[in-house]
Design an enzyme around this catalytic site. Sequence first.
Site, PDB file in Angstrom:
ATOM      1  N   HIS A 112       0.792  -1.251   0.187  1.00 20.74           N
ATOM      2  CA  HIS A 112      -0.060   0.148   0.052  1.00 20.74           C
ATOM      3  C   HIS A 112       0.875   1.184  -0.086  1.00 20.74           C
ATOM      4  CE1 HIS A 112      -3.243  -2.483  -0.036  1.00 20.74           C
ATOM      5  NE2 HIS A 112      -3.597  -2.609   1.260  1.00 20.74           N
ATOM      6  N   HIS A 186     -10.092   1.866   0.530  1.00 16.75           N
ATOM      7  CA  HIS A 186      -9.867   0.673   1.383  1.00 16.75           C
ATOM      8  C   HIS A 186     -10.804   0.632   2.483  1.00 16.75           C
ATOM      9  CE1 HIS A 186      -8.013  -2.688   3.207  1.00 16.75           C
ATOM     10  NE2 HIS A 186      -6.787  -2.749   2.469  1.00 16.75           N
ATOM     11  N   GLU A 325     -11.563  -3.969  -3.100  1.00 16.20           N
ATOM     12  CA  GLU A 325     -10.636  -2.885  -3.317  1.00 16.20           C
ATOM     13  C   GLU A 325     -10.343  -3.004  -4.773  1.00 16.20           C
ATOM     14  OE1 GLU A 325      -7.015  -3.285  -0.682  1.00 16.20           O
ATOM     15  OE2 GLU A 325      -8.577  -4.807   0.369  1.00 16.20           O
TER      16      GLU A 325
END
Length: 360
Positions: A112, A186, A325
């Site tokens: 991420h 997210h 996601e």
Amino acid sequence: MDRPVPPRLLREPFGILADGTAIERLRLLGDGGFEVAILTFGAVVQALHVPDRDGDSVDIVLGHDRLAPYASDRRYFGAAVGRYANRIQGGSFTLDGIACHVPANDGPNALHGGPDGFDRRVWSVEAVTDGPAPSVTLGLVSPDGDQGFPGTLSVRLTYALTGPRELSIAFEATTDRPTLVNLTHHGFFNLAGVAEGGDVLDHVLTLNADSYLPVDALAIPHGGPAPVAGTPFDFRSPKAIGADIRAAHEQVRLGRGYDHNYCLSGGRTRVPRLAARVEHPGSGRVMELMTDQPGLQFYSGNFLDGTAEGKFGRLHRQSDAFCLEPQAWPDTPNRGDFPSARLDPGETYRHVSLYRFSTL
């Protein structure tokens, strides 16, 4: 005399970071109790209120009531993730012959966007719109070399209520050097309502994907897409999330449940199309996700361990929420056979996802 029209967009303070930066919460108010609240820290969706079949509206996303836990405890609850959502193997890739290194923050891999991703940043309020379709546009500039990524990346993220019970999340980004971009929202969802507690194993999921990416023990894809047919990963027809979550399947064991990229039918598309549908039989709430992205990471909340205190005084445990996601495929920077996440100067990265709610 005409009555004044109540505002559909409200701005309020949400706290102050240790360095003195003030964080705002912006609330977009829809009809019938439909409402989304967004923070300037991490571009987080802090709350999302959705009515059930009886018209009772409750918050359906995990998050915190205060700023401090967002700043101190990185859980990605409702955050905007970048520069590269999901994992990059070894935190390394080569672009145009130049080796790039993203600091590892998930074992040996970068997850991420690295240890200081976009979910840790303060976003600026670029524009707001009141009225029947309220919206807020947030901005962020990521400098050249940020977390090892090349190029200065300018990002705009717009949250808008684009229908009676529809939330649009739209990313745009430009760069001054060739780079890689993969941004996503997210959100952690529980359609029964966060205050009620309980897991999401009874939620009924449909995914518009014939294949998924098997992973190794470090959650990096190995090989290419594999058919979902005949496996616990087949959600092409409606199926409860918990139906096969304890199946004796190697990929379920490695992920402690579901934490895999689904290769969406049609790949990257010009306009959003239906990628997933989730139904909660108890409340009647339905969420449909439309996206233009080629992949969808389905995560069944496997690593929620009861240490995170969320809203309503709840401690979140395994499978208390699910994530869907929309994004590029994981480790694309190291996989020439995967859909590209490259962005060049003069181009605009665009990602639009729609979260549409209704009732059974």
